[in-house]
Design a protein around this motif. Structure first.
Motif, PDB file in Angstrom:
ATOM      1  N   PRO A   1     -11.668   8.902   3.003  1.00 33.70           N
ATOM      2  CA  PRO A   1     -10.672   8.890   1.913  1.00 33.70           C
ATOM      3  C   PRO A   1     -10.557  10.274   1.290  1.00 33.70           C
ATOM      4  O   PRO A   1     -11.515  11.050   1.310  1.00 33.70           O
ATOM      5  N   SER A   2      -9.383  10.551   0.743  1.00 33.55           N
ATOM      6  CA  SER A   2      -9.167  11.904   0.212  1.00 33.55           C
ATOM      7  C   SER A   2      -9.652  12.037  -1.224  1.00 33.55           C
ATOM      8  O   SER A   2     -10.019  13.118  -1.655  1.00 33.55           O
TER       9      SER A   2
ATOM     10  N   ARG B   1      -3.109   3.289   4.374  1.00 41.58           N
ATOM     11  CA  ARG B   1      -3.460   3.903   3.091  1.00 41.58           C
ATOM     12  C   ARG B   1      -3.851   5.374   3.263  1.00 41.58           C
ATOM     13  O   ARG B   1      -3.448   6.229   2.476  1.00 41.58           O
ATOM     14  N   LEU B   2      -4.626   5.654   4.311  1.00 40.52           N
ATOM     15  CA  LEU B   2      -5.219   6.995   4.423  1.00 40.52           C
ATOM     16  C   LEU B   2      -4.560   7.879   5.475  1.00 40.52           C
ATOM     17  O   LEU B   2      -4.814   9.070   5.524  1.00 40.52           O
TER      18      LEU B   2
ATOM     19  N   ILE C   1       0.849  -1.202   0.000  1.00 43.63           N
ATOM     20  CA  ILE C   1       0.000   0.000   0.000  1.00 43.63           C
ATOM     21  C   ILE C   1       0.878   1.244   0.000  1.00 43.63           C
ATOM     22  O   ILE C   1       0.685   2.187  -0.768  1.00 43.63           O
TER      23      ILE C   1
ATOM     24  N   ASP D   1      -8.810   6.430  -3.600  1.00 42.24           N
ATOM     25  CA  ASP D   1      -8.760   5.910  -2.228  1.00 42.24           C
ATOM     26  C   ASP D   1     -10.113   5.351  -1.818  1.00 42.24           C
ATOM     27  O   ASP D   1     -10.193   4.348  -1.096  1.00 42.24           O
TER      28      ASP D   1
ATOM     29  N   CYS E   1     -10.559   1.609  -0.649  1.00 39.79           N
ATOM     30  CA  CYS E   1     -11.051   1.323   0.709  1.00 39.79           C
ATOM     31  C   CYS E   1     -12.334   0.505   0.657  1.00 39.79           C
ATOM     32  O   CYS E   1     -12.524  -0.400   1.466  1.00 39.79           O
TER      33      CYS E   1
ATOM     34  N   GLN F   1       1.478   4.129  -3.012  1.00 36.44           N
ATOM     35  CA  GLN F   1       1.284   5.573  -2.826  1.00 36.44           C
ATOM     36  C   GLN F   1       2.552   6.352  -3.164  1.00 36.44           C
ATOM     37  O   GLN F   1       2.495   7.451  -3.702  1.00 36.44           O
TER      38      GLN F   1
END
Lengths: 504, 267
Positions: B129-130, A387-388, A330, B134, B138, A334
């Motif tokens: 999420p942005s 991830r976020l 992940i 994402d 997700c 990114q």
């Protein structure tokens, strides 16, 4: 049964200077304490008359020396490195550092050798090996041998191995009891021999009363062999039947795994397989060593051996290589591949002893949730957070506050969000969604407008408080908009304004 | 096309292949109602259960809700969420204990409302999420996890393409949770692979539901659900003139008049 030990003390009197790269025989340099007093001095400075405890300004006048500050971290690292070397000869290694904060404290290592003598075919052979390690280290050292570690350390100050040399040591060397030194000197005890003589003549009882039992036990350890030889024992000096086993030294271990490819890889999909292999290797290592870690480092190398590092922090890695791989991929997705990767390395530089309490057992049940499901939830949240980012995954918790925006707090997923409702929040109309910052409502022809005309359909509910901060009183209503959406609005009685704060 | 569908019908192997194909849950068979039974969960609204082909919210598939604003979320789904969290009275759901995840929620969920709806905030996770990438990643991650028993998601600002919706829908087949995507009502005009598409709009006295698409039934269905108690107009505000906003503003803004039903909460 009590067994005979043989301790070797290695004292490094110039370690603070040596870790700073100073040649103690040539360079004129001193270590000054925070109080601008000399705590260590190189040999040329000592020859010029610089003494420990002297003001730094005086030392500069005497020898025109360089004044440096002590670096305890470097000293500690050097001792650890040396301990790792000695671990090849004995597993019983202690670091002697009584008071690291002390300006004058000298440091060293204590090695228990009795169990390794036969392995290395005699003490002579063993000590030769140890001297070689010390020569390689380049550190100036003093050593002492004795049946216990305390006596061995004191003997490192002696010129010879004789009993007399030990008895001629000044009482200042009893550094484990700095508060007793002045008292001993005032009482007329200047060298260790004086104390031994007093013990021999007057017994230990008076000493125990005056200096405390801890100090007397310490003296017993120092004079134990002498006391046994000359039959000076009495009730206080009777040796115990057992003595503690020395602690086993555990050298710090790192994991490093590397894979080199036949040709450079230019996609993350292709890298997934070698990354999986290294992640599996790491988890095998962690399980075999009963370790866990929270931080790993991936290093990607191109054909010119340029390195790009990627650090991965996670909750806990012990045996779950799938989670480690998922989180790594992940993060890599990114971040993107910096170049075509020719070699891959996984490093785990810091590990800790595995904490099995954190491990959910299959049979474990917590609040009706199976251990397997808990583990699955942990993995899921770890992946989403990777991830976020941590801020974008949260729970909401009720806080016992009157004003709604204060009663709703975002908390981290590992924090508890359970809190019983209190006061007006138990029964009042509350919307599904709340605006953290209430939005002002416009008025048009004496009507409330917020994306459409509003009609008040329920209320009011008075909420007031915070008189200690900035007093406020609000009347809350349920309002219906033209499109029949229900909103939670309030009239601020002090500001005389209307706001919308939630949507039902 | 895979080997199953490539076989010649009529032969023994071909008929077996066809049977296997028809056993698949994701084969669309119009309004025949002859489809593989899938798991459902009680919606808590008998009228809605009747309108749904399998008498409840279908699990392991994508449900699309079209709205103007995000309204009545917990009114529609709190009962199912309680069951999925193992908090209902139904013994069939005692083992449920997964997370209830709010993906890209339109505002901050109010913990008080959650508790009033009988949902423990401890089990409710909000994920923000942005961007769209994402969001999809997700959604897929959450839908594929056994740990997430209910996923309520709100479409991001960027429109989701059919391929992205398909990706989400395929992910929902892997576990047996309830997966809901809230979109703007205009999005319901676009094609979507969702198994159930409902347009929800609040009315003065009811919550209007229009079932636009439902696997196993080609006919549209309309129904009105009762509103939650706290949505209805307070009788004293209707009866008197105090319900008019103009009077309230006048009353609250200038003088503090006693409004019927006013309750004072001590600080």
């Amino acid at each position: 049964m009590k067994r005979d030990y043989l301790w070797m003390a290695l004292r490094f009197p110039y370690l603070p200077l040596e870790v700073l790269g100073i040649d103690i025989r040539k360079d004129a340099c001193v270590i000054a304490s925070q109080h601008k007093k000399i705590s260590f001095a190189s040999l040329p400075c000592a020859n010029d008359g610089v003494r420990i405890g002297m003001p730094a300004a005086t030392a500069r006048l005497l020898s025109n020396c360089e004044i440096r500050m002590r670096n305890p971290e470097q000293e500690s690292l050097r001792l650890t490195a040396l301990s790792d070397e000695f671990y090849n000869y004995t597993p019983y290694i202690k670091t002697h550092c009584l008071n690291f904060e002390s300006e004058y404290a000298q440091q060293g290592l204590l090695l228990e050798l009795s169990r390794c003598i036969s392995l290395f075919k005699g003490l002579e052979q063993l000590t030769q090996l140890l001297w070689r390690v010390l020569e390689r280290s380049g550190l100036y050292y003093c050593h002492g041998l004795a049946a216990n570690s305390k006596e061995a350390w004191l003997r490192s100050w002696c010129d010879s191995d004789t009993r007399e040399a030990l008895f001629n040591l000044p009482v200042e060397k009893l550094e484990e009891f700095p508060d007793k030194i002045d008292l001993l000197k005032k009482t007329g005890f200047l060298v260790l021999g004086d104390i031994r003589q007093q013990l021999k003549v007057g017994g230990a009882h008076a000493f125990k009363k005056r200096f405390g039992s801890d100090f007397v036990e310490y003296l017993y350890d120092i004079f134990e062999s002498a006391a046994l030889e000359s039959e000076e024992q009495n009730d206080l000096f009777s040796p115990s039947l057992f003595n503690a086993t020395p602690l086993v030294y555990s050298p710090v271990e790192h994991y490093r795994g590397e894979l080199q490819f036949d040709y450079p890889l230019n996609s993350i999909e292709w890298l997934a397989m070698p990354m999986r292999q290294l992640a599996d290797d790491l988890c095998l290592y962690l399980v075999a060593h009963q370790q866990q870690c929270f931080l790993v480092q991936w290093c990607f190398y191109d054909i010119y051996h340029n390195c790009e590092k990627m650090e991965l922090r996670c909750e806990r890695i012990h045996r779950d290589s799938v989670l480690l791989l998922d989180l790594s991929l992940i993060q890599l997705e990114q971040q993107g591949l910096p170049f075509e990767v020719d070699a891959l390395e996984l490093r785990c530089l810091k590990t800790a002893e595995v904490d099995f309490v954190m491990e959910s057992l299959p049979i474990q049940k917590a609040a009706g949730i199976s251990g397997k499901l808990l583990a699955e939830q942990e993995k899921l949240t770890a992946r989403i957070r990777a991830r976020l980012g941590e801020k974008n995954v949260f729970k909401v918790k009720y806080v016992d506050e009157h004003f709604p925006e204060l009663a709703n707090a975002k908390v981290e997923i590992h924090d508890s969000a359970d809190a019983p409702l209190q006061g007006p929040h138990r029964y009042g109309n509350r919307p599904d969604w709340i605006f953290n910052t209430p939005v002002a409502i416009g008025k048009h022809q004496n009507q409330l407008h917020w994306h459409g005309r509003l009609h008040l359909i329920r209320g009011p509910e008075r909420i007031e408080g915070h008189w200690w901060d900035s007093a406020a009183a609000r009347d809350y209503f349920v309002a219906m908009r033209e499109d029949h959406v229900r909103l939670w609005v309030y009239n601020d009685l002090l500001k005389k304004e209307w706001f919308v704060q939630g949507v039902f | 096309m895979d080997s199953q569908t490539a076989s010649v019908p009529g032969t023994v192997k071909g008929s077996l292949d066809l049977e296997a194909l028809l056993r698949r849950g994701d084969v669309w068979r119009g309004h025949s109602r002859r489809f593989v039974p899938c798991q459902t969960i009680d919606s808590g609204h008998p009228l809605l259960n009747t309108a749904l082909v399998q008498q409840g919210w279908p699990q392991a598939c994508l449900i699309e809700i079209g709205q103007c604003e995000s309204v009545a979320t917990w009114h529609l789904f709190a009962h199912s969420a309680r069951l999925l969290a193992g908090l209902g009275d139904d013994p069939a759901w005692e083992s449920g204990s997964g997370l209830i995840v709010l993906l890209n929620p339109p505002a901050t969920p109010f913990a008080v409302a959650l508790q009033q709806s009988g949902l423990p905030p401890e089990r409710v996770l909000a994920v923000s999420p942005s961007d769209k990438a994402d969001f999809v990643a997700c959604f897929v991650e959450l839908a594929r996890s056994q740990a997430c028993s209910m996923l309520l998601s709100w479409q991001p600002k960027q429109k989701l393409s059919y391929a992205e919706l398909r990706k989400c829908q395929l992910a929902t087949h892997e576990q047996a949770g309830l997966y809901v995507l809230f979109r703007h009502r205009h999005a319901l005009a676009q094609s979507s692979p969702a198994a159930l598409r409902i347009h929800v709009s609040p009315q003065r006295d009811a919550l209007h539901l229009l079932i636009q698409k439902q696997k196993g039934n080609l006919r549209r269905a309309e129904l009105c659900l009762e509103l939650p108690d706290n949505w209805n107009i307070q009788p004293d505000l209707v009866a008197g003139t105090a319900g008019s906003v103009a009077q309230h503003i006048a009353a609250m803004g200038q003088v503090r008049v006693a409004v019927p039903g006013r309750r004072k909460n001590e600080a």
